[in-house]
Design a protein around this motif. Structure first.
Motif, mmCIF file in Angstrom:
data_model
loop_
_atom_site.group_PDB
_atom_site.id
_atom_site.type_symbol
_atom_site.label_atom_id
_atom_site.label_comp_id
_atom_site.label_asym_id
_atom_site.label_seq_id
_atom_site.Cartn_x
_atom_site.Cartn_y
_atom_site.Cartn_z
ATOM 1 N N VAL A 1 0.849 -1.185 0.000
ATOM 2 C CA VAL A 1 0.000 0.000 0.000
ATOM 3 C C VAL A 1 0.889 1.241 0.000
ATOM 4 C CG1 VAL A 1 -1.773 1.292 1.252
ATOM 5 C CG2 VAL A 1 -1.864 -1.211 1.197
ATOM 6 N N GLY A 2 0.642 2.117 -0.963
ATOM 7 C CA GLY A 2 1.421 3.343 -1.081
ATOM 8 C C GLY A 2 0.767 4.505 -0.360
ATOM 9 N N PRO B 1 0.286 6.533 -4.191
ATOM 10 C CA PRO B 1 -0.752 5.546 -4.481
ATOM 11 C C PRO B 1 -0.517 4.842 -5.804
ATOM 12 C CG PRO B 1 -1.559 7.756 -4.943
ATOM 13 C CD PRO B 1 -0.206 7.910 -4.300
ATOM 14 N N GLY B 2 -1.072 3.646 -5.921
ATOM 15 C CA GLY B 2 -0.976 2.893 -7.159
ATOM 16 C C GLY B 2 0.300 2.086 -7.253
ATOM 17 N N ASP B 3 0.278 1.038 -8.061
ATOM 18 C CA ASP B 3 1.462 0.203 -8.238
ATOM 19 C C ASP B 3 2.667 1.007 -8.708
ATOM 20 O OD1 ASP B 3 -0.092 -1.925 -7.536
ATOM 21 O OD2 ASP B 3 0.079 -2.994 -9.435
ATOM 22 N N SER C 1 -7.097 3.820 -2.385
ATOM 23 C CA SER C 1 -6.142 3.582 -3.470
ATOM 24 C C SER C 1 -4.925 2.799 -3.036
ATOM 25 C CB SER C 1 -5.699 4.923 -4.086
ATOM 26 O OG SER C 1 -6.778 5.551 -4.687
ATOM 27 N N PRO C 2 -5.102 1.616 -2.406
ATOM 28 C CA PRO C 2 -3.923 0.822 -2.109
ATOM 29 C C PRO C 2 -3.289 0.323 -3.386
ATOM 30 C CG PRO C 2 -5.870 -0.504 -1.773
ATOM 31 C CD PRO C 2 -6.342 0.889 -2.108
ATOM 32 N N SER C 3 -2.084 -0.174 -3.264
ATOM 33 C CA SER C 3 -1.373 -0.621 -4.456
ATOM 34 C C SER C 3 -1.876 -1.990 -4.861
ATOM 35 C CB SER C 3 0.128 -0.669 -4.180
ATOM 36 O OG SER C 3 0.814 -1.137 -5.285
ATOM 37 N N GLY C 4 -3.105 -2.047 -5.346
ATOM 38 C CA GLY C 4 -3.653 -3.320 -5.722
ATOM 39 C C GLY C 4 -3.971 -3.418 -7.196
ATOM 40 N N CYS D 1 -2.900 17.538 -4.245
ATOM 41 C CA CYS D 1 -1.918 16.478 -4.098
ATOM 42 C C CYS D 1 -2.678 15.191 -3.785
ATOM 43 C CB CYS D 1 -0.910 16.821 -2.996
ATOM 44 S SG CYS D 1 -1.663 17.086 -1.382
ATOM 45 N N PRO D 2 -2.038 14.027 -3.811
ATOM 46 C CA PRO D 2 -2.771 12.784 -3.552
ATOM 47 C C PRO D 2 -3.518 12.762 -2.215
ATOM 48 C CG PRO D 2 -0.673 12.278 -4.550
ATOM 49 C CD PRO D 2 -0.664 13.762 -4.284
ATOM 50 N N ALA D 3 -3.031 13.484 -1.221
ATOM 51 C CA ALA D 3 -3.726 13.527 0.067
ATOM 52 C C ALA D 3 -5.135 14.083 -0.066
ATOM 53 C CB ALA D 3 -2.924 14.362 1.067
ATOM 54 N N ASP D 4 -5.333 15.005 -0.993
ATOM 55 C CA ASP D 4 -6.670 15.580 -1.166
ATOM 56 C C ASP D 4 -7.678 14.528 -1.619
ATOM 57 O OD1 ASP D 4 -6.231 18.412 -0.553
ATOM 58 O OD2 ASP D 4 -4.927 18.394 -2.310
#
Length: 445
Positions: A120-121, A309-311, A425-428, A410-413
């Motif tokens: 998980v990112g 987030p993301g692979d 958005s885990p790295s799945g 940013c991704p936190a938003d």
């Protein structure tokens, strides 16, 4: 954080204060043309079916035992809280680095999936409290040391993850790729990288009020352990003095627990020679217990970027950072873009100054950081083809620029837009909203 955890080593010849200063000055900045690049990507490890469920130590140990049988080109290490880190070998190009780490991550994910786990990112675990997984003398000592300053140390050790980009120190001579310019740039541009890639707004299931809670925790550890030296002098001299004045985390013993002194700097240790004289091995170890936002280790290790987030999310900050440091035109543009930010940073070194605090709290909602990020991403996009980046990598950076930077986000938003979503958005899957894929393509080839 996955530095050596070995015990005492021979020979035990004591070092003097002058010897320490000379050694640190000589080993921490290896100058020459920037030719190699590396990344260290840290990941939280969560349940594949529901990341809010805790993973037992027994399940982690079983999965990690299986991973130890997998041949990888990157070094695979385990962090104190059970996070996984892959550290690439030095690569001769950005695409070589991306290809190596991506292939290794595919192999790691396949093994973890067989155990019902996933990478998980996220920069900070949004649900689980800090929990030690590794029981080693190094981490026992580090926990004891950091606990004296409050709970932030345990969050850093056990609940955080990052993308660390490793760059050559640069030329001895001045100029856009000179080591002095790159050292200064890393500390000013670092705040822009914190803001653009902030991805840790939650803890214990609630917003913390900071877009990079991970950076907040690092700040709270204190300037001696997690701060930079002043930037108003020669980098070698400044870092050597900082290392000498930094607190000693522990005095290692061959037998029994390691001693954790309070308020003992390495400089004082060389002078008093108590509780025993420090050796070269102690100095080498001491340097691994310092966690500034930019750590000189012969090369420059940029440590301020939250896990993404993301692979493939890690590829975007790696590509942007490489472009802004290793392409001369982009480096000069980035220098001009962040130079006005130095006044706001003031005399306090990173990350304990208003510039870095604003980056961690507000991200690109901060107007000055937003303006600098726009210029830097534009420069990076122009430079990436010159560094040999594929169309897919360039498209991924452009996608991030369009989705986040242009919007002052940013991704936190994304996480704050859906704080009760069970799967942020885990790295799945590369099809998740946080993945930087370009039109469904794999950006690594």
């Amino acid at each position: 954080m996955s530095d050596s955890a070995s015990g005492c080593t021979e020979p035990r010849t004591a070092v003097t204060e002058a010897e320490v200063e000379a050694l640190v000055s000589g080993i921490c900045f290896k100058t020459g043309p920037p030719r190699t690049l590396g990344v260290e990507v840290e990941w939280l490890v969560h349940e594949l079916r529901d990341p809010r469920l805790p993973v037992t130590p027994e399940r982690l140990e079983a999965a990690y035992a299986a991973l130890r049988t997998v041949p990888l080109r990157s070094a695979l290490t385990v962090e104190p809280g059970g996070q996984l880190e892959l550290s690439s070998p030095p690569a001769a190009s950005l695409m070589e680095c991306i290809g190596t780490v991506s292939a290794d991550l595919d192999a790691v994910r396949a093994v973890l999936a067989g155990h019902g786990l996933c990478l998980v990112g996220l920069g900070h675990d949004p649900w689980h409290p800090p929990r030690r997984f590794l029981r080693q003398k190094r981490y026992d000592a580090l926990e004891t040391c950091l606990d004296r300053g409050g709970p932030a140390g345990r969050h850093m050790m056990c609940a955080s993850a990052s993308v660390q980009v490793c760059l050559d120190a640069g030329h001895e001579e001045p100029g856009p790729l000179g080591h002095g310019r790159r050292w200064w740039l890393a500390h000013q541009l670092g705040a822009v990288l914190v803001a653009a890639f902030a991805n840790s707004p939650l803890a214990a299931g609630r917003p913390t009020g900071w877009l990079s809670t991970r950076q907040l925790m690092w700040t709270r550890i204190g300037p001696g352990r997690a701060g930079a030296p002043p930037l108003n002098g020669d980098p070698r001299t400044a870092w050597a003095r900082h290392a000498l004045d930094a607190p000693v985390m522990c005095v290692r013993r061959d037998d029994g627990p390691w001693e954790v002194p309070e308020g003992l700097s390495f400089r004082e240790w060389t002078r008093t020679r108590l509780p025993r004289p420090p050796t070269r091995a102690d100095l080498d170890y001491h340097l691994t217990t310092l966690f500034p936002p930019v750590r000189p280790r012969g090369h420059l290790e940029l440590r301020m970027i939250d896990a993404q987030p993301g692979d493939d999310g890690w590829i975007v900050p790696a590509a942007v950072t490489a472009a802004l440091f290793d392409d001369p035109e982009a480096a000069e543009t980035a220098y001009r873009a962040v130079k006005p930010l130095a006044e706001r940073a003031g005399p306090r070194p990173a990350p304990h100054n208003p510039l870095w605090t604003g980056a961690a709290r507000s991200g690109l909602a901060d107007p000055e950081l937003h303006e600098a990020a726009l210029t830097c991403f534009a420069a990076a996009l122009e430079a990436l083809p010159r560094l040999g980046a594929t169309d897919e990598v360039v498209a991924a950076v452009a996608h991030f620029r369009d989705r986040y930077v242009l919007q002052g986000r940013c991704p936190a938003d994304d996480l704050l837009d859906r704080p009760h979503d069970p799967d942020p958005s885990p790295s799945g899957s590369r099809a998740t909203g946080g993945s930087p894929t370009a039109h469904g393509k794999d950006i690594r080839t």
